[in-house]
Design an enzyme around this catalytic site. Sequence first.
Site, short mmCIF file in Angstrom:
data_model
loop_
_atom_site.label_atom_id
_atom_site.label_comp_id
_atom_site.label_asym_id
_atom_site.label_seq_id
_atom_site.Cartn_x
_atom_site.Cartn_y
_atom_site.Cartn_z
CE LYS A 64 9.21 -38.98 1.65
NZ LYS A 64 8.28 -39.11 2.79
CB THR A 65 11.78 -32.39 3.10
OG1 THR A 65 10.75 -32.96 2.30
CG2 THR A 65 12.17 -31.04 2.56
CG ASP A 109 8.72 -33.90 -1.90
OD1 ASP A 109 8.92 -35.11 -1.71
OD2 ASP A 109 7.99 -33.21 -1.16
CB THR A 158 4.62 -41.10 -0.81
OG1 THR A 158 4.08 -40.57 -2.02
CG2 THR A 158 4.91 -39.97 0.16
NE ARG A 218 4.59 -32.44 6.86
CZ ARG A 218 5.04 -33.13 5.81
NH1 ARG A 218 4.37 -34.16 5.36
NH2 ARG A 218 6.14 -32.76 5.20
P1 ADP Z 1 8.76 -35.62 4.42
O1 ADP Z 1 9.69 -34.90 3.51
O2 ADP Z 1 9.12 -37.06 4.59
O3 ADP Z 1 7.31 -35.45 4.08
P2 ADP Z 1 9.69 -33.69 6.38
O4 ADP Z 1 11.16 -33.86 6.29
O5 ADP Z 1 9.10 -32.49 5.73
O6 ADP Z 1 8.94 -35.01 5.88
O7 ADP Z 1 9.33 -33.73 7.94
C1 ADP Z 1 8.12 -33.19 8.45
C2 ADP Z 1 8.40 -32.51 9.79
O8 ADP Z 1 8.62 -33.53 10.76
C3 ADP Z 1 9.69 -31.67 9.80
O9 ADP Z 1 9.42 -30.34 9.95
C4 ADP Z 1 10.41 -32.00 11.06
O10 ADP Z 1 10.16 -30.98 12.00
C5 ADP Z 1 9.74 -33.22 11.57
N1 ADP Z 1 10.66 -34.35 11.56
C6 ADP Z 1 10.77 -35.28 10.58
N2 ADP Z 1 11.66 -36.21 10.90
C7 ADP Z 1 12.14 -35.88 12.13
C8 ADP Z 1 13.09 -36.47 13.02
N3 ADP Z 1 13.69 -37.62 12.68
N4 ADP Z 1 13.34 -35.86 14.18
C9 ADP Z 1 12.70 -34.72 14.50
N5 ADP Z 1 11.78 -34.12 13.73
C10 ADP Z 1 11.51 -34.67 12.55
#
Ligand code: ADP
Length: 337
Positions: A64-65, A109, A158, A218
């Site tokens: 998401k981030t 977030d 979430t 992650r």
């Molecule tokens: P969330 O905000 O949903 O908790 P993040 O955007 O921080 O998740 O993603 C966590 C890590 O996973 C990021 O550093 C990234 O490296 C990896 N990641 C997430 N989605 C992808 C994707 N679609 N392709 C490649 N790497 C991804």
Amino acid sequence: MAITDPKIAQDDRSLDQTLRPKGWAEYIGQEMVKKNLKILIQAAQERNEPVEHLLFYGPAGLGKTTLAHLISKELRSQVKVTSGPAIEKVGDLASILTNLSPGDILFIDEVHRLNKLIEEILYPALESRSLDIIIGKGPSARTIQLELPPFTLIAATTRIALLSAPLRSRFSGGTFRLDFYSENEIEKIIERSAKILGINIEKGAVKEVAKRSRFTPRVANRLLKRCRDFAQVEKSQSLTQDLAVRALDLLEIDPLGLEGTDRMILNVIISKFGGGPVGLQTLAAATSEEKETIEEVYEPYLMQLGFLERTPRGRVATGRAYQHLGHSFSGQSAFLS
Ligand code: ADP
């Protein structure tokens, strides 16, 4: 203004940043979400308007981030990052909003943890770009209205069910659900991360890490890093399947990616509560875990595997969970059918 999710260790955060995809092509999977976002972005750019407010939801670590950063890159705009619990007072939000420049993206977030008072200040800011601030107290109190620059709010959660209906309705650009990734997509993510981290990895090891990654990027990146440490200590030039298996076994991550706490939760439901149903509160007390942690961190994956069901009367362990943990299943969770 830091993101304060206690469940994400500092080490994971810096790894997140190093491995964060820098362009759409590097962002693997979530094809429908990407397609929709690209259309929204192009249309807004052609009209020379900011992209409308967006909401992303789904379990932690699914990207998401990263999406918020990709959108800001595409728009060549700045992204200001904060989180629901970090905005404690009305003044915190006022200072964030009044410091935005035209076209900025504000990423919030854990938006479900925003308090109600702050939510109400946010509504006019989202709808008419105005910030109403009350100055003074009692009879001499008056409201001043500040005009805000055009901006886009991107919020992530979430726990979409905890968002109030008025807040949800303000995301005029759309609400997008991020799903767990397929094993194949996770393999691609691991291969890309291994390249960036300079890890020489065998295909068998890629598959092994992917199988145990909870369909979550992650987690995949974190496990890859742990396997690299193991290979280094074993003085191996490359990460082989055998080394990956040994490293992950040592971390007590089983072949389906379950960790100690996942197994403990299921074992408690099975052994102490006859397979369920057991209420969340009781389960939290019996496992010494926070209710929210069970709901946000453990349950989504256990449900995805088909090991756990949420029923109106509580949580139930399924026959599959019994089988995986080596318990004999007499089919007592009959009311599931
Ligand atoms: P969330 O905000 O949903 O908790 P993040 O955007 O921080 O998740 O993603 C966590 C890590 O996973 C990021 O550093 C990234 O490296 C990896 N990641 C997430 N989605 C992808 C994707 N679609 N392709 C490649 N790497 C991804």
